[in-house]
Enzyme design. Structure first.
Site, PDB file in Angstrom:
ATOM      1  N   GLU A  36      99.631 -78.354  35.995  1.00 21.81           N
ATOM      2  CA  GLU A  36      98.792 -77.756  36.429  1.00 21.81           C
ATOM      3  C   GLU A  36      98.199 -76.056  35.390  1.00 21.81           C
ATOM      4  O   GLU A  36      98.832 -75.371  35.495  1.00 21.81           O
ATOM      5  CB  GLU A  36      98.653 -77.399  37.862  1.00 21.81           C
ATOM      6  CG  GLU A  36      98.904 -78.235  38.700  1.00 21.81           C
ATOM      7  CD  GLU A  36      98.542 -77.978  40.633  1.00 21.81           C
ATOM      8  OE1 GLU A  36      97.029 -77.892  40.504  1.00 21.81           O
ATOM      9  OE2 GLU A  36      98.521 -78.477  41.572  1.00 21.81           O
ATOM     10  N   CYS A  76      90.237 -78.237  38.942  1.00 20.60           N
ATOM     11  CA  CYS A  76      91.101 -79.038  38.558  1.00 20.60           C
ATOM     12  C   CYS A  76      89.998 -80.717  39.416  1.00 20.60           C
ATOM     13  O   CYS A  76      90.352 -81.762  38.570  1.00 20.60           O
ATOM     14  CB  CYS A  76      92.276 -78.762  40.252  1.00 20.60           C
ATOM     15  SG  CYS A  76      93.454 -77.359  39.721  1.00 20.60           S
ATOM     16  N   ASP A 243      96.923 -80.511  32.933  1.00 23.36           N
ATOM     17  CA  ASP A 243      95.370 -80.431  33.900  1.00 23.36           C
ATOM     18  C   ASP A 243      94.074 -80.204  33.709  1.00 23.36           C
ATOM     19  O   ASP A 243      93.306 -80.825  34.277  1.00 23.36           O
ATOM     20  CB  ASP A 243      95.384 -81.374  35.429  1.00 23.36           C
ATOM     21  CG  ASP A 243      95.869 -79.719  35.871  1.00 23.36           C
ATOM     22  OD1 ASP A 243      95.573 -78.450  35.476  1.00 23.36           O
ATOM     23  OD2 ASP A 243      95.497 -79.548  37.348  1.00 23.36           O
ATOM     24  N   HIS A 244      93.846 -78.819  32.847  1.00 23.22           N
ATOM     25  CA  HIS A 244      92.678 -78.138  32.394  1.00 23.22           C
ATOM     26  C   HIS A 244      93.585 -77.208  31.711  1.00 23.22           C
ATOM     27  O   HIS A 244      94.757 -77.157  31.001  1.00 23.22           O
ATOM     28  CB  HIS A 244      91.626 -77.544  33.027  1.00 23.22           C
ATOM     29  CG  HIS A 244      92.128 -77.185  34.391  1.00 23.22           C
ATOM     30  ND1 HIS A 244      92.076 -76.197  34.534  1.00 23.22           N
ATOM     31  CD2 HIS A 244      92.656 -78.394  35.736  1.00 23.22           C
ATOM     32  CE1 HIS A 244      92.795 -75.233  35.632  1.00 23.22           C
ATOM     33  NE2 HIS A 244      92.787 -76.902  36.638  1.00 23.22           N
TER      34      HIS A 244
END
Length: 616
Positions: A36, A76, A243-244
């Site tokens: 994350e 997210c 995830d980014h």
């Protein structure tokens, strides 16, 4: 049925089952290990200023490093919605983070693991979902903190997602007292980004974040070790990606490279190297985006990719080195992040990045309660208010140009805007046209305010977009008037301000705010609109124009419109403007009395976050 006939049927069934079993074994397992909030800038494998990640580096030695991998959204739920659907969020109504209500999947498209299940795969997710879509019951065989590949059937291929939250933004919400604990990596070993102030706190935050990245890397290694212990590495593709983007200030939630450009490595088993065009142990500069991930997994598994998905496979049969080399473009979008609204789109093609801000008088550093729990954000803003930052560092807290163009190879932190440089005029035009084509072709639903989409489009956002494509094109055309000299568009603005379509008036007012004092001939019209326009949002936008351009105090008009709203989502957008007016460089003191608001509005969680800040 005779015993002889029964025997023949049994043999036939066994042969079918055996054929399925062999077929299943021939299909690869696919594992995703997702960290994350990590952009590529903080891993040494991708950037000289990054920290060592030996387990990810080992995967790359036996696989492919993707140097141009991108999230489409910088937060997210928006990023994960693009992944699970293979579709762009502004087209499907999933572009807002912490969506008020989930959207249905587009007709003819399911969340991509559902197709794997139909093809005989076991699908397991451990454990984060965070979709802005309504999730069906056919997506995962198991989705929980205990989910694993171990519960699959004998010889059954599997798709497994393992999420690691160690590097999540919340882990950087440490206190000043926590800073007494030294970091494992040396804070002076890494350069502070040029758009950040070089202070003790920022150096500590840099080091602390890299500590977390190394912890994440060790956890990734544990997952790989378990796969190896189960004898699965020879049959399993392993994808690692963030995830980014990262969570140092100005990254997560923003479509700068630190918000979108993610690390990605794919481990490739020897028996499946024929499915990968890039050399094992090497790297590729091919552009891959999150909308491509689902289609890629389906393609590797031998499952047909639905026509309704926007993404395209970048691994598997028929993906040649020549096709891979042609992939050189990615798109990004930023809308609402919790209670903070914006409307920004981007396209990167090759080394050039074009960013279009549709409300450029908004500032990046606008208050977002969760974001400002990070001490570095607070210090950054305090130093700005004290006048202690240089030009690159102050940009975060000041109005943006409507168009920005960056050479991200020369300027990776996007501090030098080339949009006004005559040498780059053609590049600017080309990328402007590229983005315009993408926005109109979706079409982009964000040209309607969110509360309108919730009431009119949520049952089927994609169909709503198709039915209203011409209207959206008109709104975009009005928004794009701000890119031309005022005297050339004055008459078209006047027509839009007088339109019977409330959202034509809405975008005309936003364009006027962008023009500032150049649009002073519309002051009188805005004075009337802030009191009488049938749309409460347009009253807010008119007051905003008069505040931004004329310096007129917007408190009375804005608070009266806010108090009349009976819709929490409409009110949240109003509160975004009120928060902007209370921020530097505008500096008004627009007071909001919570007791005057409609109870339905006042009790909304995201409205509460805004009120918490405004009434503090």
């Amino acid at each position: 049925m005779s015993c002889k006939t029964m025997g023949k049927w049994m043999v036939l069934v066994c042969l079918v089952c055996l054929q399925w079993s062999v077929s299943a074994q021939e299909r690869p397992n696919i594992v995703w290990i997702v960290s994350e909030d990590n952009s590529k800038h903080y891993l040494k494998l991708f950037d000289d200023n990054g920290v060592e990640t030996p387990h990810i580096e080992k995967l790359a030695q036996q696989g492919v490093k993707f140097t141009r991998a991108f999230s489409n959204g910088a937060v997210c739920s928006v990023a994960r919605s693009a992944i699970i659907s293979g579709c762009y969020g502004p087209r499907t109504g999933t572009q807002f983070h912490r969506h008020q209500e989930p959207a249905p999947m587009p007709d003819g498209v399911e969340m991509f693991p559902a197709y794997l299940r139909k093809a005989g795969y076991y699908t397991a997710n451990n454990a984060k979902e965070d979709y802005n879509f309504v999730k069906g019951d056919n997506v995962w065989d198991e989705s929980s903190k205990k989910a694993s590949w171990k519960n699959r059937g004998a010889n059954q291929p599997f798709f497994y997602v393992h999420n690691i939250g160690t590097t999540h933004e919340s882990r950087l919400h440490f206190s000043k007292e926590d800073m007494q604990q030294p970091t494992k990596v040396n804070p002076d070993a890494y350069q502070v980004q040029p758009n950040h102030p070089d202070t003790e706190l920022f150096r500590y935050t840099n080091a602390y974040y890299r500590d977390k990245i190394q912890q994440m890397d060790a956890q990734l290694g544990e997952v790989v070790e378990k796969l190896e212990a189960d004898g699965l590495l020879d049959d399993t593709f392993i994808f690692y990606y963030g995830d980014h983007g990262g969570v140092l200030p100005g990254s997560k939630g923003y479509i700068y490279e630190t918000g979108l450009h993610v690390p990605m490595v794919v481990y490739v088993p020897k028996k499946y190297q024929h499915l990968v065009a890039a050399p094992t142990g090497g790297e590729t500069d091919a552009f891959v985006s999150f909308v491509d991930l689902g289609p890629t997994v389906l393609h590797l598994a031998g499952v047909e990719v639905p026509a309704g998905m926007d993404g395209k496979p970048f691994l598997g049969k028929a993906v040649s080195a020549k096709k891979l080399a042609k992939r050189n473009i990615t798109y990004g979008y930023a809308d609402r992040f919790d209670e903070k609204y914006d409307l920004v789109r981007s396209v990167r093609k090759g080394k050039y990045k074009y960013i279009r801000s549709y409300q450029p008088f908004t500032i990046d550093g606008l208050q977002n309660n969760y974001r400002y729990k990070q001490l570095a954000y607070e210090e950054w803003r305090s130093l700005y208010l004290d006048g202690k930052l240089d030009h690159a560092q102050t940009a975060f807290f000041e109005p943006r140009p409507a168009e920005m163009l960056f050479d991200v190879e020369e300027d990776p932190y996007e501090t030098k805007n080339l949009a006004k440089d005559p040498q780059f005029a053609k590049t600017l035009r080309d990328l402007r046209d590229e983005l315009h084509e993408w926005v109109t072709s979706m079409p982009d639903l964000s040209f309607y305010p969110e509360h309108v989409l919730l009431s009119d489009a949520l049952t089927d956002p994609v169909t709503f977009g198709k039915q209203n494509k011409k209207q959206i094109q008109r709104y975009l055309a009005i928004a794009d008037l701000m890119l031309q000299p005022f005297d050339q568009v004055q008459s078209r603005l006047a027509k839009a301000l007088a339109s019977e379509d409330p959202w034509e008036r809405y975008w005309a007012l936003i364009a006027c705010s962008t023009f500032g004092t150049d649009a002073e001939l519309f002051y009188d019209q805005a004075e009337t609109m802030q009191q009488t326009d049938p749309e409460l949002l347009n009253r807010i936008r008119a007051a905003e124009f008069l505040a931004v351009a004329k310096g007129q105090n917007p408190e009375k008009a804005m608070t009266e419109a806010l108090c009349k709203s009976e819709n929490p989502t409409e009110a949240l957008l109003m509160l975004n403007t009120i928060t902007l007016m209370n921020s530097a460089p505008y500096g008004f003191a627009v007071r909001v009395e919570a007791s005057r608001l409609n109870p339905v509005v006042r009790d909304d969680n995201q409205v509460k976050w805004r009120l918490e800040y405004l009434t503090h």
